[in-house]
Design a protein around this motif. Structure first.
Motif, PDB file in Angstrom:
ATOM      1  N   LYS A 150       4.144  -4.841  -2.495  1.00 27.66           N
ATOM      2  CA  LYS A 150       3.700  -5.484  -1.261  1.00 27.66           C
ATOM      3  C   LYS A 150       2.211  -5.247  -1.026  1.00 27.66           C
ATOM      4  O   LYS A 150       1.481  -6.147  -0.633  1.00 27.66           O
ATOM      5  N   ASN A 151       1.780  -4.007  -1.263  1.00 27.42           N
ATOM      6  CA  ASN A 151       0.374  -3.663  -1.041  1.00 27.42           C
ATOM      7  C   ASN A 151       0.022  -2.415  -1.841  1.00 27.42           C
ATOM      8  O   ASN A 151       0.708  -1.395  -1.738  1.00 27.42           O
ATOM      9  N   LEU A 152      -1.014  -2.510  -2.640  1.00 27.76           N
ATOM     10  CA  LEU A 152      -1.596  -1.362  -3.332  1.00 27.76           C
ATOM     11  C   LEU A 152      -3.091  -1.414  -3.051  1.00 27.76           C
ATOM     12  O   LEU A 152      -3.798  -2.252  -3.607  1.00 27.76           O
ATOM     13  N   THR A 161       0.297   2.478  -0.196  1.00 25.95           N
ATOM     14  CA  THR A 161       1.293   1.974  -1.142  1.00 25.95           C
ATOM     15  C   THR A 161       2.484   1.442  -0.361  1.00 25.95           C
ATOM     16  O   THR A 161       3.158   2.200   0.339  1.00 25.95           O
ATOM     17  N   VAL A 162       2.719   0.137  -0.461  1.00 21.89           N
ATOM     18  CA  VAL A 162       3.866  -0.480   0.203  1.00 21.89           C
ATOM     19  C   VAL A 162       4.663  -1.236  -0.856  1.00 21.89           C
ATOM     20  O   VAL A 162       4.155  -2.164  -1.485  1.00 21.89           O
ATOM     21  N   LEU A 163       5.909  -0.817  -1.064  1.00 24.59           N
ATOM     22  CA  LEU A 163       6.792  -1.447  -2.040  1.00 24.59           C
ATOM     23  C   LEU A 163       8.010  -2.013  -1.328  1.00 24.59           C
ATOM     24  O   LEU A 163       8.447  -1.482  -0.302  1.00 24.59           O
ATOM     25  N   GLY A 164       8.564  -3.081  -1.872  1.00 24.06           N
ATOM     26  CA  GLY A 164       9.742  -3.697  -1.283  1.00 24.06           C
ATOM     27  C   GLY A 164      10.956  -3.561  -2.179  1.00 24.06           C
ATOM     28  O   GLY A 164      10.846  -3.603  -3.407  1.00 24.06           O
ATOM     29  N   VAL A 165      12.116  -3.380  -1.550  1.00 26.12           N
ATOM     30  CA  VAL A 165      13.400  -3.411  -2.260  1.00 26.12           C
ATOM     31  C   VAL A 165      14.245  -4.475  -1.561  1.00 26.12           C
ATOM     32  O   VAL A 165      14.975  -4.181  -0.618  1.00 26.12           O
ATOM     33  N   PRO A 166      14.125  -5.750  -1.987  1.00 28.65           N
ATOM     34  CA  PRO A 166      14.869  -6.820  -1.318  1.00 28.65           C
ATOM     35  C   PRO A 166      16.358  -6.814  -1.616  1.00 28.65           C
ATOM     36  O   PRO A 166      17.145  -7.382  -0.858  1.00 28.65           O
ATOM     37  N   LYS A 167      16.753  -6.173  -2.724  1.00 24.72           N
ATOM     38  CA  LYS A 167      18.182  -6.050  -3.016  1.00 24.72           C
ATOM     39  C   LYS A 167      18.405  -4.920  -4.006  1.00 24.72           C
ATOM     40  O   LYS A 167      17.515  -4.552  -4.777  1.00 24.72           O
ATOM     41  N   GLY A 168      19.608  -4.338  -3.954  1.00 22.83           N
ATOM     42  CA  GLY A 168      19.973  -3.308  -4.912  1.00 22.83           C
ATOM     43  C   GLY A 168      19.708  -1.904  -4.406  1.00 22.83           C
ATOM     44  O   GLY A 168      19.619  -1.654  -3.201  1.00 22.83           O
ATOM     45  N   ASN A 215      -5.169   9.471   5.579  1.00 24.80           N
ATOM     46  CA  ASN A 215      -5.358   8.026   5.486  1.00 24.80           C
ATOM     47  C   ASN A 215      -4.457   7.379   4.437  1.00 24.80           C
ATOM     48  O   ASN A 215      -4.491   6.166   4.261  1.00 24.80           O
ATOM     49  N   SER A 216      -3.681   8.200   3.730  1.00 21.93           N
ATOM     50  CA  SER A 216      -2.745   7.669   2.738  1.00 21.93           C
ATOM     51  C   SER A 216      -1.385   7.440   3.379  1.00 21.93           C
ATOM     52  O   SER A 216      -0.993   8.152   4.308  1.00 21.93           O
ATOM     53  N   ARG A 217      -0.665   6.456   2.854  1.00 20.61           N
ATOM     54  CA  ARG A 217       0.705   6.251   3.319  1.00 20.61           C
ATOM     55  C   ARG A 217       1.525   5.577   2.225  1.00 20.61           C
ATOM     56  O   ARG A 217       0.997   4.829   1.402  1.00 20.61           O
ATOM     57  N   LEU A 218       2.815   5.884   2.234  1.00 18.00           N
ATOM     58  CA  LEU A 218       3.770   5.281   1.308  1.00 18.00           C
ATOM     59  C   LEU A 218       4.904   4.710   2.135  1.00 18.00           C
ATOM     60  O   LEU A 218       5.518   5.427   2.936  1.00 18.00           O
ATOM     61  N   GLU A 219       5.180   3.417   1.952  1.00 17.87           N
ATOM     62  CA  GLU A 219       6.247   2.753   2.691  1.00 17.87           C
ATOM     63  C   GLU A 219       7.138   1.977   1.732  1.00 17.87           C
ATOM     64  O   GLU A 219       6.659   1.385   0.762  1.00 17.87           O
ATOM     65  N   ILE A 220       8.428   1.997   2.027  1.00 13.47           N
ATOM     66  CA  ILE A 220       9.404   1.215   1.275  1.00 13.47           C
ATOM     67  C   ILE A 220      10.060   0.260   2.260  1.00 13.47           C
ATOM     68  O   ILE A 220      10.668   0.693   3.245  1.00 13.47           O
ATOM     69  N   SER A 221       9.926  -1.040   2.016  1.00 12.40           N
ATOM     70  CA  SER A 221      10.467  -2.027   2.951  1.00 12.40           C
ATOM     71  C   SER A 221      11.703  -2.703   2.375  1.00 12.40           C
ATOM     72  O   SER A 221      11.873  -2.809   1.155  1.00 12.40           O
ATOM     73  N   SER A 222      12.568  -3.142   3.277  1.00 10.52           N
ATOM     74  CA  SER A 222      13.735  -3.947   2.922  1.00 10.52           C
ATOM     75  C   SER A 222      13.778  -5.111   3.903  1.00 10.52           C
ATOM     76  O   SER A 222      12.982  -5.156   4.846  1.00 10.52           O
ATOM     77  N   PRO A 223      14.691  -6.058   3.729  1.00  5.52           N
ATOM     78  CA  PRO A 223      14.766  -7.163   4.692  1.00  5.52           C
ATOM     79  C   PRO A 223      15.072  -6.716   6.122  1.00  5.52           C
ATOM     80  O   PRO A 223      14.843  -7.475   7.065  1.00  5.52           O
ATOM     81  N   SER A 224      15.563  -5.474   6.296  1.00  3.20           N
ATOM     82  CA  SER A 224      15.971  -5.024   7.627  1.00  3.20           C
ATOM     83  C   SER A 224      15.035  -4.018   8.273  1.00  3.20           C
ATOM     84  O   SER A 224      15.074  -3.832   9.488  1.00  3.20           O
ATOM     85  N   GLY A 225      14.195  -3.322   7.491  1.00  4.01           N
ATOM     86  CA  GLY A 225      13.353  -2.291   8.087  1.00  4.01           C
ATOM     87  C   GLY A 225      12.339  -1.745   7.105  1.00  4.01           C
ATOM     88  O   GLY A 225      12.278  -2.153   5.942  1.00  4.01           O
ATOM     89  N   VAL A 226      11.528  -0.788   7.603  1.00  5.04           N
ATOM     90  CA  VAL A 226      10.479  -0.162   6.790  1.00  5.04           C
ATOM     91  C   VAL A 226      10.622   1.345   6.889  1.00  5.04           C
ATOM     92  O   VAL A 226      10.718   1.903   7.988  1.00  5.04           O
TER      93      VAL A 226
END
Length: 285
Positions: free
Chosen positions: A98-100, A110-117, A130-141
Motif C-alpha cells: 500500500k505504501n513504502l 510501511t503499509v501492507l494489505g491483506v485483502p484475503k487469506g 516517525n516510523s510506522r508499520l500497518e497491516i490493512s484488511s477490508p475491515s480495518g487497519v
C-alpha cells in the motif's frame, strides 16, 4: 592580489562542492526522492505469483499495488527492508504493498494489505517515532510497533486478529482496540472491532447438517469460532458473527470432502467429512 584564473576555478569548484554536500541531503528530505524501500520474497512453496508470473526468491515489491498471491497448498515468506518485519503467508492468500516511503528524520512508513487469506507477521520494535508499520484488511487497519501477530481475512472481509507477543492496535469504524499478547479480536465489515478476548485453541467445529440438495450439490451447515477461517476442499467459506457456516457446494468426486479450520496465527486443523458424506447418502459425481 590578483588570482590566477585556474586557481579561481578551483576555488569556485570547492565552494560549490561544499554547498552541494550540505544542501543535497536537505533537498532529498524535502523532495522525498525515490528510496530503496522494498518487500522481498525470501521463500516460496508451490504456486506463488508475482506480477502475473511464478514468483522466485529475490523478487521485490517496491511500489503501491504490487502483490504476492499464493495458491492452494502453497506458501511464501516475505521480508520488509532493514529487517522491519517478516511475513509468513499461507495458502490462498494475498499480500500487497500500500505504501513504502520515507518520513522525516529517517523514519520509514510501511503499509501492507491483506485483502484475503492468512498471514503471520513478526515485527521488530520501531525506535524511530516517525516510523510506522500497518497491516490493512477490508475491515480495518492494525498498527504495529514490535510484535508477533496474525490476521485472517475471509471472502467477505471479516478479519480475525490474534497477538502472540507485544501489542497491536486495530482500528475500524473510528474505534481503536488494543490487543495484547495472548488476546484476539474480530472485525466484521461495517462494524468496530470486538472487545479483546483470551485466545484459546478453538480450531474445533460442530457439524449441524451435511445433506444432498439435488443437481450434484451438497449443503454444509456447521459452527466454528468466528475468529478463524474455514475451507472446504480449498474453497473459502463465509462465517457469520455467530460462527455459523451455511454453504452450498458441488458434490465432490469419490466423496472426498476435507474441512480445514485455520487461525489468524496460522495454526490449523483438518477434518475428513468423507465418511459423514457417505453416511448422508450423497452420491459422488
Amino acid at each position: 592580489m590578483k588570482l590566477h584564473p585556474a586557481r579561481t576555478y578551483r576555488l569556485l569548484a570547492l565552494v560549490l562542492t561544499g554547498i552541494l554536500l550540505v544542501a543535497l541531503p536537505l533537498l532529498a528530505k524535502d523532495l522525498q526522492l525515490p528510496s530503496s524501500r522494498f518487500v522481498e520474497v525470501r521463500q516460496i512453496r508451490g504456486t506463488v505469483t508475482y506480477q502475473g508470473r511464478q514468483a522466485k526468491v529475490g523478487d521485490r515489491l517496491t511500489t503501491s499495488g504490487q502483490q504476492i498471491a499464493t495458491g492452494a497448498n502453497s506458501s511464501a515468506v516475505l521480508a520488509v527492508d532493514t529487517a522491519i518485519a517478516t511475513i509468513n503467508v499461507s495458502e490462498n492468500s494475498i499480500v500487497q504493498v500500500k505504501n513504502l516511503s520515507l518520513a522525516a528524520k529517517g523514519g520509514r512508513v510501511t503499509v501492507l494489505g491483506v485483502p484475503k487469506g492468512q498471514a503471520r507477521i513478526q515485527a521488530r520494535t520501531l525506535k524511530n517515532p516517525n516510523s510506522r508499520l500497518e497491516i490493512s484488511s477490508p475491515s480495518g487497519v492494525a498498527g504495529v510497533r514490535g510484535t508477533v501477530f496474525g490476521v485472517a481475512v475471509d471472502p467477505k472481509g471479516k478479519t480475525g486478529i490474534s497477538t502472540l507477543e507485544g501489542a497491536v492496535a486495530i482500528t475500524a469504524k473510528g474505534q481503536t482496540v488494543r490487543i495484547n499478547g495472548g488476546y484476539s479480536s474480530v472485525v466484521f465489515p461495517g462494524s468496530p472491532p470486538t472487545l479483546p478476548r483470551l485466545t484459546k485453541d478453538k480450531l474445533k467445529y460442530k457439524l449441524e447438517s451435511l445433506s444432498a440438495i439435488g443437481n450434484n450439490k451438497i449443503r454444509l451447515i456447521c459452527i466454528v469460532d468466528p475468529l478463524n477461517l474455514a475451507f472446504l476442499n480449498n474453497r473459502p467459506l463465509e462465517i457469520n458473527q455467530k460462527g455459523k457456516i451455511d454453504a452450498i457446494l458441488p458434490a465432490p468426486a469419490n466423496s472426498d470432502l476435507r474441512l480445514v479450520v485455520r487461525s489468524p496465527l496460522g495454526d490449523e486443523k483438518y477434518y475428513n467429512l468423507g465418511a459423514k458424506l457417505r453416511e448422508s447418502g450423497v452420491n459422488s459425481q
